[in-house]
Motif scaffolding. Structure first.
Motif, PDB file in Angstrom:
ATOM      1  N   GLU A 177       0.831  -1.202   0.000  1.00 34.24           N
ATOM      2  CA  GLU A 177       0.000   0.000   0.000  1.00 34.24           C
ATOM      3  C   GLU A 177       0.872   1.260   0.000  1.00 34.24           C
ATOM      4  O   GLU A 177       0.552   2.240  -0.675  1.00 34.24           O
ATOM      5  N   LEU A 178       1.970   1.224   0.751  1.00 33.60           N
ATOM      6  CA  LEU A 178       2.851   2.386   0.810  1.00 33.60           C
ATOM      7  C   LEU A 178       3.603   2.585  -0.502  1.00 33.60           C
ATOM      8  O   LEU A 178       3.836   3.722  -0.921  1.00 33.60           O
ATOM      9  N   GLU A 179       3.987   1.498  -1.130  1.00 32.91           N
ATOM     10  CA  GLU A 179       4.672   1.607  -2.422  1.00 32.91           C
ATOM     11  C   GLU A 179       3.771   2.312  -3.439  1.00 32.91           C
ATOM     12  O   GLU A 179       4.213   3.223  -4.148  1.00 32.91           O
ATOM     13  N   LEU A 180       2.509   1.903  -3.485  1.00 27.09           N
ATOM     14  CA  LEU A 180       1.558   2.534  -4.399  1.00 27.09           C
ATOM     15  C   LEU A 180       1.274   3.971  -3.974  1.00 27.09           C
ATOM     16  O   LEU A 180       1.194   4.878  -4.820  1.00 27.09           O
ATOM     17  N   GLN A 181       1.150   4.194  -2.667  1.00 23.51           N
ATOM     18  CA  GLN A 181       0.864   5.542  -2.176  1.00 23.51           C
ATOM     19  C   GLN A 181       1.965   6.518  -2.559  1.00 23.51           C
ATOM     20  O   GLN A 181       1.694   7.670  -2.910  1.00 23.51           O
ATOM     21  N   LEU A 182       3.221   6.079  -2.512  1.00 22.38           N
ATOM     22  CA  LEU A 182       4.324   6.952  -2.874  1.00 22.38           C
ATOM     23  C   LEU A 182       4.292   7.325  -4.355  1.00 22.38           C
ATOM     24  O   LEU A 182       4.654   8.441  -4.730  1.00 22.38           O
ATOM     25  N   VAL A 183       3.864   6.400  -5.196  1.00 16.45           N
ATOM     26  CA  VAL A 183       3.695   6.729  -6.613  1.00 16.45           C
ATOM     27  C   VAL A 183       2.586   7.768  -6.764  1.00 16.45           C
ATOM     28  O   VAL A 183       2.721   8.742  -7.518  1.00 16.45           O
ATOM     29  N   HIS A 184       1.500   7.574  -6.022  1.00 25.14           N
ATOM     30  CA  HIS A 184       0.412   8.557  -6.034  1.00 25.14           C
ATOM     31  C   HIS A 184       0.893   9.899  -5.492  1.00 25.14           C
ATOM     32  O   HIS A 184       0.495  10.961  -5.996  1.00 25.14           O
ATOM     33  N   ASP A 185       1.739   9.858  -4.460  1.00 30.22           N
ATOM     34  CA  ASP A 185       2.272  11.097  -3.883  1.00 30.22           C
ATOM     35  C   ASP A 185       3.031  11.913  -4.920  1.00 30.22           C
ATOM     36  O   ASP A 185       2.923  13.149  -4.965  1.00 30.22           O
ATOM     37  N   PHE A 186       3.825  11.215  -5.745  1.00 31.12           N
ATOM     38  CA  PHE A 186       4.586  11.934  -6.764  1.00 31.12           C
ATOM     39  C   PHE A 186       3.645  12.617  -7.747  1.00 31.12           C
ATOM     40  O   PHE A 186       3.839  13.790  -8.107  1.00 31.12           O
ATOM     41  N   ALA A 187       2.626  11.893  -8.169  1.00 34.88           N
ATOM     42  CA  ALA A 187       1.658  12.473  -9.104  1.00 34.88           C
ATOM     43  C   ALA A 187       0.939  13.658  -8.469  1.00 34.88           C
ATOM     44  O   ALA A 187       0.704  14.679  -9.129  1.00 34.88           O
TER      45      ALA A 187
END
Length: 229
Positions: A177-187
């Motif tokens: 979940e955190l790995e995906l969240q960090l990608v979302h954070d960049f966007a």
């Protein structure tokens, strides 16, 4: 029939062995808790022989950090193929692989350890951050980042570090979940910056170009839309 005679290691080979042993021990426990005696025992040599190759634990720790920093920096390398969101997700998975494998050592490096504050250690940390920064610009197709883009990328790298450290403290949120969240954070960081700058807006369009319907960036948009419904 084996004679039981040990092969004598060369100087560089022995140094590399000790670095590997130390890195393994530092990965499982804080470097402050690992003694030279433990390193010597794990390497199958005497304590004085460890000092023959390294003046002390600090120098061995810095050598182990150098190898670890090179490994961590390599986790940001990714072929420039496919949508950016999918690429960043693969990078984050490799990044958290490293954090998972070297938890105590990663935490000691970022939060405080026997070599923290030394010029050598600071240079290693900076080299990892710069490698991550350079890789991100490469993925974005930018040679020299304008001020707003540099702010976005460096802020995101700092966020990834902080997120990894918080995750290590109890691992209360599933890693995936955190790995995906960090990608979302960049966007999200890029989108906020795009709202204030035309160049960032153009770059954001390039970022999402070719994004698949089930890709990380598209998923973020879908989640945000569902919040307002």
């Amino acid at each position: 029939m084996s004679t039981g005679v040990r092969r004598r290691m060369g100087v560089d080979e022995r140094r590399q062995q000790l670095i590997g042993v130390a890195l393994d021990l530092f990965s499982r426990r804080s470097p402050d808790e690992v003694s030279i005696d433990e390193i010597a025992t794990a390497a199958g040599i005497s304590r004085p022989l460890v000092y023959h190759y390294f003046p002390g634990k600090l120098s061995l720790y810095e050598a182990a950090l150098k190898r670890a920093s090179q490994d961590l920096a390599s986790r940001f390398a990714e072929p420039h193929e496919g949508p950016l969101g999918a690429r960043l997700l693969r990078v984050m998975r490799r990044y958290f692989d490293f954090v998972d494998e070297h938890g105590p050592g990663f935490s000691a490096l970022m939060r405080g350890g026997p070599a923290v504050g030394s010029s050598a250690t600071n240079a290693l940390i900076d080299s990892v951050r710069q490698a991550a920064y350079d890789q991100m610009l490469s993925h974005l197709g930018v040679a020299a980042a304008p001020a707003r883009l540099e702010l976005v990328v460096r802020s995101w790298i700092s966020l990834a570090e902080s997120t990894a450290l918080l995750w290590l403290d109890g691992r209360r949120i599933p890693r995936a979940e955190l790995e995906l969240q960090l990608v979302h954070d960049f966007a999200a960081l890029a989108a906020v910056s795009a709202a204030h700058d035309e160049d960032m807006a153009a770059l954001l369009k390039t970022m999402v170009k070719g994004e698949q319907a089930d890709g990380p960036f598209a998923e973020l948009v879908g989640r945000l839309i569902s919040l307002g419904s």
